[in-house]
Scaffold this motif. Structure first.
Motif, PDB file in Angstrom:
ATOM      1  N   TYR A  46       0.768  -1.312  -0.113  1.00 36.90           N
ATOM      2  CA  TYR A  46       0.148  -0.043   0.031  1.00 36.90           C
ATOM      3  C   TYR A  46       0.671   1.231  -0.131  1.00 36.90           C
ATOM      4  O   TYR A  46       0.465   2.128  -0.331  1.00 36.90           O
ATOM      5  N   LYS A  47       2.048   1.145   0.412  1.00 33.11           N
ATOM      6  CA  LYS A  47       2.875   2.314   0.733  1.00 33.11           C
ATOM      7  C   LYS A  47       3.366   2.868  -0.637  1.00 33.11           C
ATOM      8  O   LYS A  47       3.556   4.110  -0.985  1.00 33.11           O
ATOM      9  N   VAL A  48       3.708   1.784  -1.847  1.00 39.47           N
ATOM     10  CA  VAL A  48       3.898   2.436  -2.849  1.00 39.47           C
ATOM     11  C   VAL A  48       2.921   2.896  -3.903  1.00 39.47           C
ATOM     12  O   VAL A  48       3.070   3.612  -4.708  1.00 39.47           O
ATOM     13  N   VAL A  49       1.656   2.408  -3.431  1.00 34.10           N
ATOM     14  CA  VAL A  49       0.469   3.113  -4.117  1.00 34.10           C
ATOM     15  C   VAL A  49       0.370   4.400  -3.628  1.00 34.10           C
ATOM     16  O   VAL A  49       0.121   5.273  -4.686  1.00 34.10           O
ATOM     17  N   GLU A  50       0.599   4.563  -2.529  1.00 35.26           N
ATOM     18  CA  GLU A  50       0.394   5.926  -1.974  1.00 35.26           C
ATOM     19  C   GLU A  50       1.651   6.899  -2.560  1.00 35.26           C
ATOM     20  O   GLU A  50       1.288   8.102  -2.618  1.00 35.26           O
ATOM     21  N   GLY A  51       2.784   6.368  -2.499  1.00 36.24           N
ATOM     22  CA  GLY A  51       4.013   7.178  -2.833  1.00 36.24           C
ATOM     23  C   GLY A  51       4.305   7.317  -4.366  1.00 36.24           C
ATOM     24  O   GLY A  51       4.699   8.087  -4.963  1.00 36.24           O
ATOM     25  N   GLY A  52       3.823   6.193  -4.996  1.00 35.78           N
ATOM     26  CA  GLY A  52       4.128   6.229  -6.591  1.00 35.78           C
ATOM     27  C   GLY A  52       5.569   5.737  -6.956  1.00 35.78           C
ATOM     28  O   GLY A  52       6.499   5.868  -5.968  1.00 35.78           O
ATOM     29  N   VAL A  53       5.922   5.219  -7.880  1.00 33.38           N
ATOM     30  CA  VAL A  53       7.028   4.729  -8.296  1.00 33.38           C
ATOM     31  C   VAL A  53       7.286   5.437  -9.759  1.00 33.38           C
ATOM     32  O   VAL A  53       6.332   5.031 -10.708  1.00 33.38           O
ATOM     33  N   PRO A  54       8.440   6.095  -9.942  1.00 31.25           N
ATOM     34  CA  PRO A  54       8.611   6.864 -11.348  1.00 31.25           C
ATOM     35  C   PRO A  54       8.597   5.948 -12.441  1.00 31.25           C
ATOM     36  O   PRO A  54       8.307   6.150 -13.495  1.00 31.25           O
ATOM     37  N   ALA A  55       9.066   4.491 -12.289  1.00 27.60           N
ATOM     38  CA  ALA A  55       9.373   3.584 -13.134  1.00 27.60           C
ATOM     39  C   ALA A  55       7.990   2.935 -13.808  1.00 27.60           C
ATOM     40  O   ALA A  55       8.167   2.415 -14.725  1.00 27.60           O
ATOM     41  N   TRP A  56       6.960   3.119 -13.113  1.00 28.70           N
ATOM     42  CA  TRP A  56       5.603   2.430 -13.336  1.00 28.70           C
ATOM     43  C   TRP A  56       4.984   3.074 -14.676  1.00 28.70           C
ATOM     44  O   TRP A  56       5.209   4.016 -14.849  1.00 28.70           O
ATOM     45  N   THR A  57       4.528   1.941 -15.391  1.00 27.44           N
ATOM     46  CA  THR A  57       3.581   2.530 -16.699  1.00 27.44           C
ATOM     47  C   THR A  57       2.480   1.925 -16.164  1.00 27.44           C
ATOM     48  O   THR A  57       2.109   1.222 -15.325  1.00 27.44           O
ATOM     49  N   TYR A  58       1.335   2.427 -16.628  1.00 23.67           N
ATOM     50  CA  TYR A  58      -0.051   2.102 -16.403  1.00 23.67           C
ATOM     51  C   TYR A  58      -0.728   1.470 -17.345  1.00 23.67           C
ATOM     52  O   TYR A  58      -0.826   1.942 -18.479  1.00 23.67           O
ATOM     53  N   PRO A  59      -1.643   0.558 -17.114  1.00 17.60           N
ATOM     54  CA  PRO A  59      -2.206   0.197 -15.693  1.00 17.60           C
ATOM     55  C   PRO A  59      -0.832  -0.573 -15.041  1.00 17.60           C
ATOM     56  O   PRO A  59      -0.387  -1.494 -15.875  1.00 17.60           O
ATOM     57  N   HIS A  60      -0.538  -0.314 -13.878  1.00 22.44           N
ATOM     58  CA  HIS A  60       0.465  -1.036 -13.130  1.00 22.44           C
ATOM     59  C   HIS A  60      -0.121  -2.281 -12.251  1.00 22.44           C
ATOM     60  O   HIS A  60      -0.939  -1.884 -11.307  1.00 22.44           O
ATOM     61  N   THR A  61       0.572  -3.291 -12.391  1.00 22.72           N
ATOM     62  CA  THR A  61      -0.105  -4.726 -11.561  1.00 22.72           C
ATOM     63  C   THR A  61       0.755  -4.575 -10.338  1.00 22.72           C
ATOM     64  O   THR A  61       2.007  -4.491 -10.274  1.00 22.72           O
ATOM     65  N   LEU A  62       0.130  -4.463  -9.162  1.00 25.59           N
ATOM     66  CA  LEU A  62       0.786  -4.735  -7.852  1.00 25.59           C
ATOM     67  C   LEU A  62       1.134  -6.134  -7.646  1.00 25.59           C
ATOM     68  O   LEU A  62       0.651  -7.010  -8.015  1.00 25.59           O
ATOM     69  N   GLY A  63       2.025  -6.125  -6.401  1.00 28.37           N
ATOM     70  CA  GLY A  63       2.361  -7.495  -5.803  1.00 28.37           C
ATOM     71  C   GLY A  63       3.891  -7.766  -5.852  1.00 28.37           C
ATOM     72  O   GLY A  63       4.398  -7.820  -6.975  1.00 28.37           O
ATOM     73  N   LEU A  64       4.296  -8.091  -4.492  1.00 25.08           N
ATOM     74  CA  LEU A  64       5.924  -8.506  -4.727  1.00 25.08           C
ATOM     75  C   LEU A  64       6.190  -9.940  -4.365  1.00 25.08           C
ATOM     76  O   LEU A  64       7.168 -10.570  -4.884  1.00 25.08           O
ATOM     77  N   ASP A  65       5.314 -10.602  -3.649  1.00 24.67           N
ATOM     78  CA  ASP A  65       5.434 -11.947  -2.925  1.00 24.67           C
ATOM     79  C   ASP A  65       4.603 -13.002  -3.811  1.00 24.67           C
ATOM     80  O   ASP A  65       3.415 -13.124  -3.416  1.00 24.67           O
ATOM     81  N   VAL A  66       5.223 -13.792  -4.504  1.00 22.85           N
ATOM     82  CA  VAL A  66       4.622 -14.890  -5.403  1.00 22.85           C
ATOM     83  C   VAL A  66       5.069 -16.140  -5.075  1.00 22.85           C
ATOM     84  O   VAL A  66       5.939 -16.407  -4.591  1.00 22.85           O
ATOM     85  N   THR A  67       4.011 -16.974  -5.224  1.00 25.14           N
ATOM     86  CA  THR A  67       4.345 -18.617  -5.239  1.00 25.14           C
ATOM     87  C   THR A  67       3.334 -19.029  -6.442  1.00 25.14           C
ATOM     88  O   THR A  67       2.455 -18.548  -6.585  1.00 25.14           O
ATOM     89  N   GLY A  68       3.938 -20.012  -6.962  1.00 21.69           N
ATOM     90  CA  GLY A  68       3.166 -20.595  -7.980  1.00 21.69           C
ATOM     91  C   GLY A  68       4.079 -21.614  -8.665  1.00 21.69           C
ATOM     92  O   GLY A  68       5.083 -22.344  -8.380  1.00 21.69           O
ATOM     93  N   GLU A  69       3.440 -22.064 -10.216  1.00 19.62           N
ATOM     94  CA  GLU A  69       4.132 -23.017 -10.812  1.00 19.62           C
ATOM     95  C   GLU A  69       4.569 -22.358 -12.045  1.00 19.62           C
ATOM     96  O   GLU A  69       4.032 -21.719 -12.924  1.00 19.62           O
ATOM     97  N   VAL A  70       5.689 -22.917 -12.550  1.00 18.91           N
ATOM     98  CA  VAL A  70       6.378 -22.460 -13.826  1.00 18.91           C
ATOM     99  C   VAL A  70       5.621 -23.125 -14.728  1.00 18.91           C
ATOM    100  O   VAL A  70       5.438 -24.376 -15.017  1.00 18.91           O
ATOM    101  N   VAL A  71       5.026 -22.234 -15.865  1.00 21.55           N
ATOM    102  CA  VAL A  71       4.290 -22.654 -17.006  1.00 21.55           C
ATOM    103  C   VAL A  71       5.234 -22.415 -18.290  1.00 21.55           C
ATOM    104  O   VAL A  71       4.746 -22.927 -19.385  1.00 21.55           O
ATOM    105  N   ALA A  72       6.116 -21.706 -18.214  1.00 20.76           N
ATOM    106  CA  ALA A  72       6.965 -21.213 -19.361  1.00 20.76           C
ATOM    107  C   ALA A  72       8.230 -20.806 -19.115  1.00 20.76           C
ATOM    108  O   ALA A  72       8.470 -20.139 -17.883  1.00 20.76           O
ATOM    109  N   VAL A  73       9.273 -21.038 -19.720  1.00 25.88           N
ATOM    110  CA  VAL A  73      10.292 -20.567 -19.418  1.00 25.88           C
ATOM    111  C   VAL A  73      11.322 -19.795 -20.536  1.00 25.88           C
ATOM    112  O   VAL A  73      10.966 -20.114 -21.880  1.00 25.88           O
TER     113      VAL A  73
END
Length: 328
Positions: A46-73
């Motif tokens: 939420y802090k990066v939403v409120e502060g903004g990040v200059p490198a973002w283009t929009y729409p920007h997808t949030l989220g840093l911590d991911v788990t899942g299954e590799v489906v392509a390399v």
């Protein structure tokens, strides 16, 4: 694919977040594409939403911590295969993982042990890796007997307490009155209720006036400046939020040292060895969880549609423990 996005540059509040249809990412040569199963929610989201990040283009997808299954390399990827169960802590300047799919560089990834769930793995990234850096990477523990962990009920503090205990250290922690009972489950050697007690007086009692060998500050600059005077001779301060003003601090007289943790800075460092350490620390944390030595203290697992509300709850200090969301 569906994703939780900041739609426009001016949308700098959690209540402006939207679930939208965006293009599924295509992995570059050194990336893998992950079908997301679970994600961890953090204050930084939420802090990066409120502060903004200059490198973002929009729409920007949030989220840093991911788990899942590799489906392509990607074309240059050799050590990862389709079907691998993985987790990783992402780069906040790039599109994130609050989505059905995310493409990430392989250096940040670790394989999830068979006996660790996606939800548990998702809870052991941003806060846990910050704590891991603060305990296992920054200080020299050779001559450390005592450690003070500020905000022991928090995502960083709760893991730091557990890691310090694994080293056999005597652990003290500060918490507010309402979180004393919660922190007892971590078995610190002393809990200091900073709303009811004078922290300096209690530490002096606990250390026979010698001071604390290691302090992990998760609060801020002002607290870190007080911490410098709480340290024992040859003591070390590890600061996570901000750097204290050293003016007047007895750094030389008492042989003090200070370390700074900036976990996500590794992504932009350009240093492949430090970038690879993100994945290595991740693997080491997962091994501790697999062995039952670390508890991520998940408070609740929510749905994709509840992530926005979950971030607001974190901002409003209505969450104690880790919040995880299932995507599929």
């Amino acid at each position: 694919m569906k994703a939780l996005v900041v739609a426009n540059q001016g949308d700098q509040s959690v209540n402006r977040l939207q679930i939208a249809e965006v293009a599924k990412p295509i992995p570059t040569a050194d990336q893998v594409l992950i079908r997301v199963h679970a994600v961890g929610l953090n204050p930084v989201d939420y802090k990066v939403v409120e502060g903004g990040v200059p490198a973002w283009t929009y729409p920007h997808t949030l989220g840093l911590d991911v788990t899942g299954e590799v489906v392509a390399v990607g074309a240059a990827v050799t050590d990862w295969q389709v079907g691998d169960r993985v987790s990783g802590h992402g780069d906040l300047t790039q599109n994130g993982c609050f989505a059905e799919f995310v493409a990430v560089p392989t250096y940040q990834l670790a394989r999830i042990p068979d006996n660790v769930s996606y939800e548990t793995a998702a809870s052991l990234l941003c806060g846990a890796l910050t704590a891991y850096t603060a305990v296992e990477r920054k200080p020299n523990l050779t001559n450390v007997r005592t450690v003070l962990v500020h905000a022991g009920a928090g995502g960083v503090g709760s893991i730091a307490i557990q890691l310090a205990k694994l080293h056999g250290l005597k652990v003290f922690t500060t918490v507010s009155t309402g979180k004393v009972k919660y922190v007892r489950q971590l078995y610190p050697d002393a809990i200091i209720d900073y709303r009811q007690e004078d922290v300096d007086t209690r530490l002096a009692q606990l250390t026979d006036g010698l001071g604390v060998d290691l302090i992990i500050d998760t609060v801020g600059k002002a607290e870190a400046e007080r911490d410098l005077r709480r340290l024992a001779y040859n003591g070390t301060l590890v600061t996570i939020v901000d750097v204290p003003d050293l003016t007047g601090a007895p750094v030389f007289d008492r042989g003090l040292s200070m370390d700074v943790v900036n976990l996500g800075g590794a992504h932009l460092s350009g240093n492949p060895f430090q970038q690879a350490d993100l994945g290595k620390m991740n693997s080491e944390m997962l091994a501790l969880a697999a062995a039952g030595k670390v508890d991520p203290l998940i408070e609740k697992v929510i749905s994709f549609d509840q992530i926005k509300d979950g971030l607001q709850a974190i901002k409003d200090h209505r969450v104690i423990g880790k919040l995880v969301a299932e995507i599929d």
